[in-house]
Design a protein around this motif. Sequence first.
Motif, short mmCIF file in Angstrom:
data_model
loop_
_atom_site.label_atom_id
_atom_site.label_comp_id
_atom_site.label_asym_id
_atom_site.label_seq_id
_atom_site.Cartn_x
_atom_site.Cartn_y
_atom_site.Cartn_z
N ASN A 50 -3.11 1.38 -1.44
CA ASN A 50 -3.89 1.93 -2.55
C ASN A 50 -4.38 3.35 -2.26
O ASN A 50 -5.57 3.65 -2.37
CB ASN A 50 -5.06 1.02 -2.88
CG ASN A 50 -4.60 -0.29 -3.49
OD1 ASN A 50 -4.12 -1.17 -2.76
ND2 ASN A 50 -4.73 -0.44 -4.80
N GLN A 51 -3.45 4.24 -1.88
CA GLN A 51 -3.70 5.67 -1.67
C GLN A 51 -4.55 5.98 -0.44
O GLN A 51 -5.00 7.11 -0.27
CB GLN A 51 -4.34 6.30 -2.91
CG GLN A 51 -3.51 6.16 -4.18
CD GLN A 51 -4.19 6.77 -5.37
OE1 GLN A 51 -4.54 7.96 -5.36
NE2 GLN A 51 -4.39 5.98 -6.42
N ALA A 52 -4.79 5.01 0.40
CA ALA A 52 -5.46 5.29 1.67
C ALA A 52 -4.53 6.06 2.58
O ALA A 52 -3.30 6.04 2.41
CB ALA A 52 -5.91 3.99 2.33
N SER A 53 -5.07 6.76 3.58
CA SER A 53 -4.24 7.51 4.51
C SER A 53 -4.62 7.18 5.95
O SER A 53 -5.79 6.95 6.27
CB SER A 53 -4.38 9.02 4.27
OG SER A 53 -5.69 9.46 4.53
N PHE A 54 -3.60 7.17 6.79
CA PHE A 54 -3.77 6.87 8.22
C PHE A 54 -2.95 7.88 9.01
O PHE A 54 -1.78 8.10 8.73
CB PHE A 54 -3.29 5.45 8.52
CG PHE A 54 -3.28 5.10 9.99
CD1 PHE A 54 -4.46 4.82 10.66
CD2 PHE A 54 -2.09 5.04 10.69
CE1 PHE A 54 -4.45 4.50 12.02
CE2 PHE A 54 -2.05 4.70 12.04
CZ PHE A 54 -3.25 4.43 12.70
N GLU A 86 1.79 0.05 1.80
CA GLU A 86 2.17 -0.31 0.44
C GLU A 86 1.27 0.41 -0.57
O GLU A 86 0.28 1.04 -0.21
CB GLU A 86 2.08 -1.82 0.23
CG GLU A 86 0.66 -2.36 0.23
CD GLU A 86 0.56 -3.73 -0.45
OE1 GLU A 86 1.58 -4.24 -0.93
OE2 GLU A 86 -0.56 -4.25 -0.49
N SER A 87 1.63 0.32 -1.84
CA SER A 87 0.81 0.77 -2.97
C SER A 87 0.27 2.19 -2.76
O SER A 87 -0.93 2.43 -2.76
CB SER A 87 -0.36 -0.20 -3.21
OG SER A 87 0.13 -1.49 -3.47
N LEU A 112 7.55 -0.49 5.01
CA LEU A 112 7.15 0.24 3.81
C LEU A 112 7.51 -0.58 2.58
O LEU A 112 8.65 -1.02 2.44
CB LEU A 112 7.86 1.59 3.70
CG LEU A 112 7.35 2.74 4.56
CD1 LEU A 112 7.94 2.66 5.95
CD2 LEU A 112 7.72 4.06 3.92
N GLU A 113 6.55 -0.74 1.69
CA GLU A 113 6.75 -1.49 0.45
C GLU A 113 6.25 -0.66 -0.74
O GLU A 113 5.21 -0.01 -0.63
CB GLU A 113 5.99 -2.82 0.52
CG GLU A 113 6.14 -3.71 -0.69
CD GLU A 113 7.58 -4.13 -0.92
OE1 GLU A 113 8.27 -3.44 -1.70
OE2 GLU A 113 8.02 -5.13 -0.33
N ASN A 141 11.67 -0.81 2.81
CA ASN A 141 12.04 -1.73 1.75
C ASN A 141 11.93 -1.04 0.39
O ASN A 141 12.76 -1.21 -0.48
CB ASN A 141 11.14 -2.97 1.79
CG ASN A 141 11.76 -4.14 1.05
OD1 ASN A 141 12.89 -4.52 1.32
ND2 ASN A 141 11.02 -4.71 0.11
N ASN A 142 10.90 -0.28 0.22
CA ASN A 142 10.71 0.65 -0.89
C ASN A 142 9.81 1.76 -0.38
O ASN A 142 8.87 1.51 0.36
CB ASN A 142 10.05 -0.02 -2.10
CG ASN A 142 11.03 -0.84 -2.92
OD1 ASN A 142 11.95 -0.31 -3.51
ND2 ASN A 142 10.83 -2.16 -2.92
N GLY A 143 10.07 3.00 -0.77
CA GLY A 143 9.25 4.10 -0.31
C GLY A 143 10.09 5.14 0.41
O GLY A 143 11.32 5.14 0.35
N THR A 144 9.41 6.04 1.12
CA THR A 144 10.07 7.17 1.76
C THR A 144 9.64 7.31 3.21
O THR A 144 8.45 7.25 3.53
CB THR A 144 9.72 8.49 1.01
OG1 THR A 144 10.16 8.39 -0.34
CG2 THR A 144 10.40 9.68 1.67
#
Length: 276
Positions: A50-54, A86-87, A112-113, A141-144
């Motif tokens: 949900n748009q968090a960053s690490f 994800e998300s 990655l989802e 799996n989905n994403g970049t």
Amino acid sequence: LIFDGGNNSSDGNGFFLFAKGPNCHVCMSDGCIFQNAKNDHDGGAVYVSNQASFIMEGSAIIQNCNIANRTSDEPVKRNGGALYVESSGNVTIKGGTIRNCSADGYGGAIYLEQNSSKVTMTGGTITGCSSGNLGGGIRINNGTLALSGNVSITGNRQENITDNISVRTNSQLKVTGKLSGSNGSIGVYEYTSGEQFGIYSCADPGNPNIFVNDRNPSLYGNLGSPDNLIWGPEVPKTYYFTYTYALAANDPGTTNNLTVTSCTDSVTAPSYTILS
């Protein structure tokens, strides 16, 4: 700062860190270690959504984290032995090491989802990780997955098969800046000679032979048209040497060896003969 799970089990996503929401930003830096966690859900150590960053940088380490100890009422295989993204979650790895992590599902190190999720690596090492399904190191799996700089992703396995990065159809492996690692320092599973396995979006992607095919080690990354990364033979390297010598100190007919003082690879330097 060491976070040690003590091989204890958790029944929630992300044993050490659950990052969720656009206002959540976490940086794992020098001296920080996540280790010895067992998790029954996705994300053996870290879960980002949900748009968090690490951010992982410097000498940070995630090690010996895995998804295990499942009970009979929770039979579903889980993903992301170290990281689950994800998300619209956003992970940036600038340095550090992820090693010896595992998942019985996909992505021994990272999973990655969803298309909006992204992992950017400009440095760092992923090694010794394993999965029960595709992506012993990373499963897109989905994403970049965006790569640049000096990145090493080798020595990861799907059960007994070498499988460093697994890319699902319609997901993206992208080179966004010049890669500076050595030949074969990033393994990619699947695909055959001539097939596309990724793209590059920069003027100079560096040496494409950094990529090696996990299923056929004789195949390396090549630059295709228009901006594709495709499998092909290893491209021979050209080396340029600069040297000086004092002619007066050498007699005609003397054979001397050149000394290479700076080179990115181990090479055998040629010899030369003073003719006159």
